[in-house]
Design a protein around this motif. Structure first.
Motif, PDB file in Angstrom:
ATOM      1  N   SER A 108       0.825  -1.214   0.000  1.00  0.00           N
ATOM      2  CA  SER A 108       0.000   0.000   0.000  1.00  0.00           C
ATOM      3  C   SER A 108       0.858   1.262   0.000  1.00  0.00           C
ATOM      4  O   SER A 108       0.530   2.247  -0.659  1.00  0.00           O
ATOM      5  N   GLY A 119       2.595   1.437  -3.525  1.00  0.00           N
ATOM      6  CA  GLY A 119       1.775   1.160  -4.704  1.00  0.00           C
ATOM      7  C   GLY A 119       1.824   2.324  -5.682  1.00  0.00           C
ATOM      8  O   GLY A 119       1.706   3.483  -5.287  1.00  0.00           O
ATOM      9  N   ALA A 142      -0.761   5.436  -5.718  1.00  0.00           N
ATOM     10  CA  ALA A 142      -1.605   5.372  -4.521  1.00  0.00           C
ATOM     11  C   ALA A 142      -1.767   6.770  -3.931  1.00  0.00           C
ATOM     12  O   ALA A 142      -0.790   7.509  -3.814  1.00  0.00           O
ATOM     13  N   THR A 185      -3.907   6.313   1.282  1.00  0.00           N
ATOM     14  CA  THR A 185      -3.584   4.888   1.168  1.00  0.00           C
ATOM     15  C   THR A 185      -2.153   4.640   1.618  1.00  0.00           C
ATOM     16  O   THR A 185      -1.874   3.643   2.297  1.00  0.00           O
ATOM     17  N   ARG A 186      -1.252   5.542   1.262  1.00  0.00           N
ATOM     18  CA  ARG A 186       0.147   5.379   1.666  1.00  0.00           C
ATOM     19  C   ARG A 186       0.310   5.532   3.175  1.00  0.00           C
ATOM     20  O   ARG A 186       1.099   4.816   3.797  1.00  0.00           O
ATOM     21  N   GLY A 241      -0.847   2.345   4.666  1.00  0.00           N
ATOM     22  CA  GLY A 241       0.193   1.347   4.427  1.00  0.00           C
ATOM     23  C   GLY A 241       1.353   1.486   5.392  1.00  0.00           C
ATOM     24  O   GLY A 241       1.884   0.496   5.898  1.00  0.00           O
TER      25      GLY A 241
END
Length: 114
Positions: free
Chosen positions: A22, A25, A28, A32-33, A36
């Motif tokens: 994540s 990615g 992203a 989302t990061r 992650g």
């Protein structure tokens, strides 16, 4: 409970792999990061706990609450089709790890670090 250490090592790898996926990615969004990164950090915590389960096992309460929260928040999205089915598999893994963490926390006796 000589299964606690290997289980925590697997939980650590699980979180590190999913978190890194994540975090790094392609394309992203920042949200989302960030998630992650937090998942990856929980993986590091599980790795530390695996080194001395008896000493650090209370830290697993954070893992129980975190995994319970993720399943509760994202489960309905998977069930309604908002999230892809693959997320359901990740949530199933989280639920299983949460139950295992509870067994470690509520179990009696010493934990093997060998």
């Amino acid at each position: 409970m000589n299964w606690a250490k290997p289980l925590l090592v697997v939980a650590a790898l699980y979180n590190i792999v999913i978190g890194a996926g994540s975090l790094f990615g392609p394309g992203a969004p920042v949200e989302t990061r960030v998630v992650g990164l937090l998942v990856l950090c929980f993986g590091i915590v599980y790795a530390v706990v695996s080194r001395d389960v008896e000493r650090f096992r209370p830290v697993l309460w954070a893992g129980v609450l975190g995994k319970l929260g993720v399943v509760a928040l994202m489960g309905p999205e998977v069930a309604s089709g908002v999230q892809p089915p693959a997320v359901g598999w990740i949530l199933a893994g989280d639920a299983l790890f949460m139950l295992a963490f509870l067994a470690i926390l509520l179990g009696k006796g010493r934990y093997s670090t060998a």
